[in-house]
Design an enzyme around this catalytic site. Sequence first.
Site, PDB file in Angstrom:
ATOM      1  N   LYS A  27      -2.039 -10.306   0.613  1.00  0.00           N
ATOM      2  CA  LYS A  27      -2.399 -11.129  -0.556  1.00  0.00           C
ATOM      3  C   LYS A  27      -2.257 -12.638  -0.302  1.00  0.00           C
ATOM      4  CE  LYS A  27      -1.559  -7.420  -3.886  1.00  0.00           C
ATOM      5  NZ  LYS A  27      -2.811  -7.041  -4.506  1.00  0.00           N
TER       6      LYS A  27
ATOM      7  N   PHE B 209       2.569   2.029  -5.662  1.00  0.00           N
ATOM      8  CA  PHE B 209       1.192   1.621  -5.342  1.00  0.00           C
ATOM      9  C   PHE B 209       1.227   0.880  -4.020  1.00  0.00           C
ATOM     10  CE2 PHE B 209      -2.607  -0.870  -5.016  1.00  0.00           C
ATOM     11  CZ  PHE B 209      -3.574   0.009  -5.448  1.00  0.00           C
TER      12      PHE B 209
ATOM     13  N   ASP C 120       7.382  -2.709   1.233  1.00  0.00           N
ATOM     14  CA  ASP C 120       6.038  -3.214   0.960  1.00  0.00           C
ATOM     15  C   ASP C 120       6.163  -4.437   0.057  1.00  0.00           C
ATOM     16  OD1 ASP C 120       3.522  -3.806   0.103  1.00  0.00           O
ATOM     17  OD2 ASP C 120       2.937  -1.737  -0.346  1.00  0.00           O
TER      18      ASP C 120
HETATM   19  N1  PLP Z   1       0.852  -2.813  -1.535  1.00  0.00           N
HETATM   20  C1  PLP Z   1       1.122  -3.315  -2.739  1.00  0.00           C
HETATM   21  C2  PLP Z   1       2.545  -3.389  -3.202  1.00  0.00           C
HETATM   22  C3  PLP Z   1       0.095  -3.767  -3.565  1.00  0.00           C
HETATM   23  O1  PLP Z   1       0.375  -4.235  -4.781  1.00  0.00           O
HETATM   24  C4  PLP Z   1      -1.232  -3.690  -3.082  1.00  0.00           C
HETATM   25  C5  PLP Z   1      -2.350  -4.130  -3.935  1.00  0.00           C
HETATM   26  O2  PLP Z   1      -2.226  -4.382  -5.112  1.00  0.00           O
HETATM   27  C6  PLP Z   1      -1.466  -3.153  -1.826  1.00  0.00           C
HETATM   28  C7  PLP Z   1      -0.403  -2.733  -1.066  1.00  0.00           C
HETATM   29  C8  PLP Z   1      -2.858  -3.018  -1.290  1.00  0.00           C
HETATM   30  O3  PLP Z   1      -3.391  -4.254  -0.943  1.00  0.00           O
HETATM   31  P1  PLP Z   1      -4.963  -4.390  -0.703  1.00  0.00           P
HETATM   32  O4  PLP Z   1      -5.623  -4.238  -2.025  1.00  0.00           O
HETATM   33  O5  PLP Z   1      -5.117  -5.785  -0.123  1.00  0.00           O
HETATM   34  O6  PLP Z   1      -5.353  -3.323   0.252  1.00  0.00           O
END
Ligand code: PLP
Length: 414
Positions: free
Chosen positions: A249, A135, A220
Amino acid sequence: MHNSEFSNPHVARNYAPLPVMLTRGEGAYLWDVAGRRYIDMMSAYSAVSLGHAHPRILAKLAEQAQRLAVPSRAFFDDRLGPFLEELCKVTGLDVALPMNSGAEAVETAIKAARRWGNHVKGIDSPDIVVADNNFHGRTTTIISFSSQSQYRDGFGPFTPGFRSAPFGDLAAFEAAVTPNTAAILVEPIQGEAGVIVPPDGWLAGLRRLCDKRGILLLLDEVQSGLGRSGTWFAFQHENVVPDGVMLGKALGGGVLPVSAFVAKRDVMNVFTPGSHGSTFGGNTLAAAVGLEALRVIRDERLVERSQALGARMLQRLHGMRAPGLADVRGRGLWAGVELDPRYASARDICEGLIDRGVLTTATHDTVVRLAPPFVISQDDLDLALDAVAETISSFDAPRNVRDAAAGADRRLKT
Ligand code: PLP
């Protein structure tokens, strides 16, 4: 509150919120409109790891908002440099590119990897190897390499250029890399997949693989970073240095969307003026708040706190026994509690927790996520975990048995 009071026809239905109407937050507490207090056990998907309404964050937000908020990147300002310098210092990398959402940070990493593959390695059409069940956000390109139909259904045509291998399987990643591969892009711990921790040595193995094949390792850490896994970054569990890392976040201190792609200089050098950007990305207000968030994490020793409280949380969860409890996974102050779907869904548990004064959410149908703010007290953590144990134990018979018993009960009453 009756269910109908929650529904508003003007609110798009891209979420299915739990039936609680919140109006205030402070530290690890949230209050609903009736004044009832809850312990927050999910921190807005880790965006509020520092706690709600952190006094230092609020003071910085107000002070900076009154001075200068959004002058645009068309000019220099006096906050962006110090913020990105600190980001490089904590990650051990060289250059940072600020954005807003986590998905934008991932898009930035993808663009960097493609251009690096093209300009530096001379690959015509570079591909990126990702993990199954990843994700990384919800943009059209990112969902193109999701393996979850709920994120993809009806949103095609999809962006090509991604190959996927099972998370944690080094041999499969090795096999997925081709001469056209520019990078491997993974979460070091898969959050939304249900807090999946890879086998020991996997990240270090990916690092060796990337070195051997001359490709980039991009991590990520939008959810796992900034203390959530008990270290500043999850890559530190294996002493791995990535070529680039995505953060978001908690970087916004729980009040603003602030994200960044931070990388080694030769990777980031592929960006030239005009090749990438964002109107709000790296605005002065976001930079001031982001820098303060990093300082709060350091000054309040929140990473150490996540590590210590997390060890306690995982020890307690591993000690829980209930027929409906299938598995517990996690690292740092971050756990996924997997349920046996024959007994209860994750949403059943989350709804039961509301009645016991605890808020958290499900990830998929079977996993309850636990990721409280780092500022939670040990007593509140214990209370919340008592509530989790009680709620899961209350589903002590399989659903079909419960449904049959309820049917018999109704027949007796009529
Ligand atoms: N990358 C990871 C590992 C995430 O858990 C998330 C969101 O949960 C994102 C990217 C996407 O972040 P955003 O919702 O701020 O676009």
